[in-house]
Design an enzyme around this catalytic site. Structure first.
Site, short mmCIF file in Angstrom:
data_model
loop_
_atom_site.label_atom_id
_atom_site.label_comp_id
_atom_site.label_asym_id
_atom_site.label_seq_id
_atom_site.Cartn_x
_atom_site.Cartn_y
_atom_site.Cartn_z
N ASP A 125 -1.19 15.37 21.60
CA ASP A 125 0.05 14.74 20.93
C ASP A 125 0.07 15.30 19.39
OD1 ASP A 125 0.88 13.90 23.38
OD2 ASP A 125 0.57 11.77 22.73
N ASP A 146 0.91 -1.37 0.00
CA ASP A 146 0.03 0.07 -0.09
C ASP A 146 0.99 1.37 0.10
OD1 ASP A 146 -2.17 -1.31 -0.19
OD2 ASP A 146 -2.87 -1.23 1.92
#
Length: 283
Positions: A171, A67
């Site tokens: 984050d 992918d």
């Protein structure tokens, strides 16, 4: 279809053996085929498709790998408006259409015109500093804001179509296409959506808030992420495109994200069932 070009992940197609076999097979059919043979030397950039090397009469690029290889190739070739077929060499992927044992049958179907084209939306991201654009790129999977260096959280405001939505101490943040919904977006707790839908997904990464939900926007919406001064005074933030191209960010930088006018055009034969692949992954 008469003219082909092959791009391979040399870590998986060792010595370009499969590339040569497919190229020879296409040539034996009286068609034209060229191969891009760039050995892997440790740099991700060497696995990218170099659109300047592709002959202008090329009708289809065959990508050998996983992918990640297909994502890089489809994104880098989007300016050529060219068709891309993925042949999987490795584990089961969401994007790759056929396996190694189906490669030559797939070539026959390409030559016969027995396929359809699935258009996947791309995201365009622009980084502005002092109201001047300093960086831009496109992404097939996602545009990700993340911390780098220290483990300090980062602060940023999110606007949608010019209207303030939310401030995150987190984050990071994943802004994803439907294609990328099964990548980092999924790992961060975001939803899985059908890859041909026209939407933009926004998923915070470990937000320090009670509301940790993803938000789904329309494909015509524009997101703006404004970098807020860090409470720790640590300027260690970065935005990346499909995990490759990236740029470090400073306080007051703005990231504009919207749907690109370009599309990745991926060849399908019909047997690649998204729900079947998803079922296998979830199991």
């Amino acid at each position: 279809m008469d003219n082909f070009y092959i791009i391979a992940n040399s870590q998986k197609d060792t010595d370009f053996a499969l590339s040569d076999r497919i190229s020879d097979y296409i040539s034996a059919k009286g068609k034209k085929c060229c191969c891009q043979k760039t050995p892997f030397t440790g740099s991700k950039s060497l696995n990218l498709a170099d659109s300047s090397l592709i002959p202008k009469d090329t009708e289809c690029v065959i990508v050998l790998g996983g992918d990640g290889t297909l994502i890089q190739a489809a994104r880098d070739l989007s300016n050529l408006d060219i068709l891309v077929l993925g042949i999987n060499i490795g584990t089961l992927g969401y994007l790759m259409e056929v396996g190694m044992d189906e490669a030559f049958e797939a070539v026959d179907r390409l030559i016969a015109g027995e396929f359809y084209v699935e258009e996947r939306m791309l995201l365009e991201g622009k980084v502005l500093r002092n109201n001047e654009q300093i960086f831009s790129h496109i992404a097939l999977n996602d545009i990700v804001l993340n911390r780098c260096g220290s483990l300090k959280i980062i602060d940023f405001d999110v606007y949608v179509n010019g209207e303030y939505l939310i401030t995150y101490p987190a984050d990071g943040l994943v802004v994803s296409t439907p294609t990328g919904s099964t990548a980092y977006n999924l790992s961060a707790g975001g939803p899985i959506v059908r890859p041909v839908t026209n939407i933009i997904l926004m998923t915070p990464v470990c937000p320090h808030t009670i509301n940790k939900s993803s938000v789904v926007f329309g494909g015509d919406d524009t997101l703006e992420i404004r970098m807020v001064k860090s409470r720790s005074d640590v300027e260690e933030r970065v935005v990346s495109f499909d995990g490759n191209e990236s740029i470090e960010l400073k306080t007051d930088d703005r990231i504009l994200i919207s749907k690109s006018s370009k599309y990745a055009k991926i060849i399908r034969f019909g047997q690649h069932n998204f729900l079947q692949v998803l079922r296998n992954k979830l199991s």
